[in-house]
Design a protein around this motif. Structure first.
Motif, short mmCIF file in Angstrom:
data_model
loop_
_atom_site.label_atom_id
_atom_site.label_comp_id
_atom_site.label_asym_id
_atom_site.label_seq_id
_atom_site.Cartn_x
_atom_site.Cartn_y
_atom_site.Cartn_z
N VAL A 143 0.84 -0.99 -0.09
CA VAL A 143 -0.12 -0.01 -0.04
C VAL A 143 0.98 1.28 -0.01
N ALA A 144 1.76 1.33 0.81
CA ALA A 144 2.85 2.36 0.88
C ALA A 144 3.53 2.72 -0.18
N ASN A 145 3.59 1.65 -1.11
CA ASN A 145 4.42 1.91 -2.54
C ASN A 145 3.62 2.03 -3.46
N LEU A 146 2.20 2.09 -3.51
CA LEU A 146 1.56 2.28 -4.46
C LEU A 146 1.74 3.54 -5.29
N THR A 147 1.39 3.46 -6.70
CA THR A 147 1.76 4.57 -7.67
C THR A 147 0.56 5.00 -8.22
N ILE A 148 0.46 6.11 -8.72
CA ILE A 148 -0.95 6.37 -9.71
C ILE A 148 -0.89 5.55 -10.81
N GLY A 149 0.22 5.18 -11.57
CA GLY A 149 0.33 4.36 -12.72
C GLY A 149 -0.17 2.99 -12.65
N VAL A 150 -0.18 2.11 -11.38
CA VAL A 150 -0.47 0.99 -11.57
C VAL A 150 -1.91 0.64 -11.15
N ILE A 151 -3.00 1.72 -10.98
CA ILE A 151 -4.35 1.64 -10.81
C ILE A 151 -5.11 1.80 -12.27
N ASP A 152 -5.62 0.87 -12.63
CA ASP A 152 -6.63 0.76 -13.94
C ASP A 152 -8.04 0.98 -13.28
N HIS A 153 -8.45 2.17 -13.49
CA HIS A 153 -9.90 2.64 -12.99
C HIS A 153 -11.03 1.87 -13.80
N ARG A 154 -10.72 1.75 -15.14
CA ARG A 154 -11.65 1.16 -16.02
C ARG A 154 -12.06 -0.16 -15.59
N ARG A 155 -10.81 -1.06 -15.60
CA ARG A 155 -11.11 -2.52 -15.24
C ARG A 155 -11.24 -2.53 -13.45
N ASN A 156 -10.90 -1.58 -12.91
CA ASN A 156 -11.13 -1.77 -11.29
C ASN A 156 -10.18 -2.87 -10.73
N GLN A 157 -8.84 -2.65 -11.22
CA GLN A 157 -7.83 -3.44 -10.97
C GLN A 157 -6.40 -2.89 -10.58
N ILE A 158 -5.52 -3.40 -9.89
CA ILE A 158 -4.25 -2.76 -9.63
C ILE A 158 -3.28 -3.61 -9.83
N MET A 159 -2.28 -3.50 -10.35
CA MET A 159 -1.08 -4.05 -10.69
C MET A 159 -0.28 -3.87 -9.53
N VAL A 160 0.33 -4.76 -8.61
CA VAL A 160 1.31 -4.75 -7.52
C VAL A 160 2.69 -5.08 -7.91
N ARG A 161 3.42 -4.06 -7.99
CA ARG A 161 4.80 -4.22 -8.50
C ARG A 161 5.77 -4.81 -7.34
N CYS A 162 6.50 -5.58 -7.66
CA CYS A 162 7.67 -5.74 -6.82
C CYS A 162 7.01 -6.19 -5.19
N GLY A 163 6.08 -7.15 -5.53
CA GLY A 163 5.67 -7.30 -3.99
C GLY A 163 6.64 -8.20 -3.05
N LYS A 164 6.45 -9.00 -2.25
CA LYS A 164 7.31 -9.72 -1.34
C LYS A 164 7.74 -10.70 -2.45
N GLY A 165 9.06 -10.99 -2.36
CA GLY A 165 9.80 -11.90 -3.12
C GLY A 165 9.83 -11.39 -4.23
N ALA A 166 9.79 -9.88 -4.66
CA ALA A 166 9.80 -9.29 -6.18
C ALA A 166 8.83 -9.74 -7.17
N MET A 167 7.60 -10.16 -6.69
CA MET A 167 6.71 -10.83 -7.45
C MET A 167 5.56 -10.05 -7.88
N ASP A 168 5.30 -9.82 -9.04
CA ASP A 168 4.29 -8.71 -9.35
C ASP A 168 3.13 -9.77 -9.60
N ARG A 169 1.75 -8.85 -9.20
CA ARG A 169 0.41 -9.85 -9.43
C ARG A 169 -0.52 -8.63 -9.57
N LEU A 170 -1.75 -9.33 -10.24
CA LEU A 170 -2.93 -8.42 -10.47
C LEU A 170 -3.82 -8.82 -9.27
N VAL A 171 -4.41 -7.52 -8.61
CA VAL A 171 -5.25 -7.43 -7.56
C VAL A 171 -6.81 -6.92 -8.07
#
Length: 300
Positions: A143-171
Motif C-alpha cells: 500500500v505504501a509503495n502504490l503509485t498512480i500508474g498501477v491503478i486501472d480505474h476502468r477495469r477496477n484492478q491494480i498491478m502490484v509491482r515488486c511485492g514480497k519476493g519481487a513478485m508482480d501480481r494483479l489484484v
C-alpha cells in the motif's frame, strides 16, 4: 579485498539479485551488528561464535523470528564470500542453528470488529488505505509503495509491482474500495510524487506516507474503536472471508501473493464455516448414492 570493501560489494550483490530496498537494508543492518560483535576475523568465524551471538540476541529479548532473520543475513554474506569472491571459507551458520518458531494461526476479524474499526475512520485517505487491505489483501508495504500508474480505474484492478519476493501480481478493486480510492484521489493535492498516499500535515506534508505511518494510523483507530486491528489482520480477514465464500485456495494464493500454497493453507485451518459447508454438501451426495443406514437397518 578488506572487509569494508567486501560489505560494499555485498550490498551491490544484493541489488543485482533484485532484493527489495527494505530487505537489503535489513540484511546490511543485521550483518553490521554481527561484524561489530564478532571477536575473530570473518575467516575464522565458526558455529560456536554463531551460538554465542544467538545467546546475546536472546539476552536482548529479541524474538525467534528476528533472531532467525539475523542468521539468514549472516549466512547470505558468507555465501557471497564463497561464490562471488571465491574465498575458501566455511559458512559458520550451519543447519540446525535456527530457532524453532511458533506457528500461531492468523487471526481474522469478526464482522462486528470490522464494522467498529471502519466506523471510526475519519480521513478519506485512511479509509482508502485500509479498504485496500481488506478488499485486495495488500500488505502494508504494498500500500505504501502504490503509485498512480498501477491503478486501472476502468477495469477496477491494480498491478502490484515488486511485492514480497519481487513478485508482480494483479489484484481487483471491489466497489467500496474503488469508490474510496477514487474519492481520495480527488482530494489528493497535485504533486510530482508518484506514490499515492501522502502525509497530510506537519513537517513532512506532501511526502509519501511510510509503512510506519500507516501502522500508526491503524493503532490510532484501534484505540478509538476499542478493537485491536493490525494491517495484517485486515489481509487475513479478506483471505478467510474469500475461503468461507467458496473461493478456490489457489485463487486466494495468487491474490495474496504467496509463493507457496502451504502458506495459504493456514487459512483453511481457520475456516470452520467452509469446512461445515463442504462436509454437508459432500455428505448429501454420499447419502443420495448410498442411502441412510437407519432406513437400511429398518429394511433388515
Amino acid at each position: 579485498m578488506n572487509l569494508t570493501e567486501s560489505v560494499l560489494h555485498y550490498k551491490r550483490y544484493l541489488k543485482r539479485r533484485n532484493y527489495s530496498n527494505h530487505t537489503r537494508k535489513n540484511y546490511l543492518n543485521r550483518l553490521q551488528h554481527f561484524l561489530g560483535w564478532l571477536p575473530v576475523t570473518v575467516e575464522l568465524a565458526e558455529s560456536i561464535h554463531i551460538k554465542q551471538f544467538i545467546d546475546i540476541l536472546l539476552d536482548r529479548r529479541l524474538g525467534p523470528q528476528t533472531i532467525n532473520g539475523h542468521l539468514i543475513a549472516i549466512r547470505s554474506f558468507y555465501r557471497y564470500l564463497q561464490e562471488e569472491e571465491q574465498r575458501e571459507i566455511d559458512n559458520p551458520v550451519i543447519s540446525g542453528l535456527s530457532l524453532r518458531l511458533p506457528k500461531p494461526l492468523p487471526r481474522f476479524l469478526q464482522d462486528s470488529e470490522v464494522a467498529a474499526f471502519f466506523g471510526v475512520i475519519s480521513k478519506q485517505r485512511d479509509l482508502a488505505i485500509f479498504l485496500l487491505m481488506l478488499r485486495c489483501g495488500l500488505r502494508v508495504e504494498e500500500v505504501a509503495n502504490l503509485t498512480i500508474g498501477v491503478i486501472d480505474h476502468r477495469r477496477n484492478q491494480i498491478m502490484v509491482r515488486c511485492g514480497k519476493g519481487a513478485m508482480d501480481r494483479l489484484v481487483y478493486l471491489y466497489d467500496d474500495a474503488a469508490e474510496a480510492l477514487a474519492a481520495y484521489l480527488q482530494l489528493r493535492p497535485e504533486t510530482e510524487e508518484p506514490r499515492i498516499f501522502l502525509v497530510e500535515k506537519g513537517l513532512y506534508k506532501g511526502k509519501p506516507l511510510s509503512v510506519r505511518g500507516i501502522q500508526k494510523r491503524a493503532e490510532h483507530y484501534s484505540v478509538k474503536s476499542g478493537v485491536h486491528v493490525s494491517c495484517h489482520q485486515l489481509r487475513h480477514t479478506m483471505a478467510t472471508d474469500l475461503l468461507n465464500a467458496g473461493a478456490d485456495i489457489v485463487t486466494i494464493q495468487y491474490l495474496l501473493g504467496h509463493s507457496k500454497i502451504k502458506t495459504t493453507m493456514r487459512y483453511a485451518r481457520l475456516s470452520n464455516q467452509k469446512a461445515r459447508m463442504d462436509y454437508y454438501q459432500a455428505m448429501t451426495r454420499i447419502m443420495e448414492v448410498k442411502g441412510s443406514l437407519t432406513s437400511w437397518n429398518m429394511r433388515c
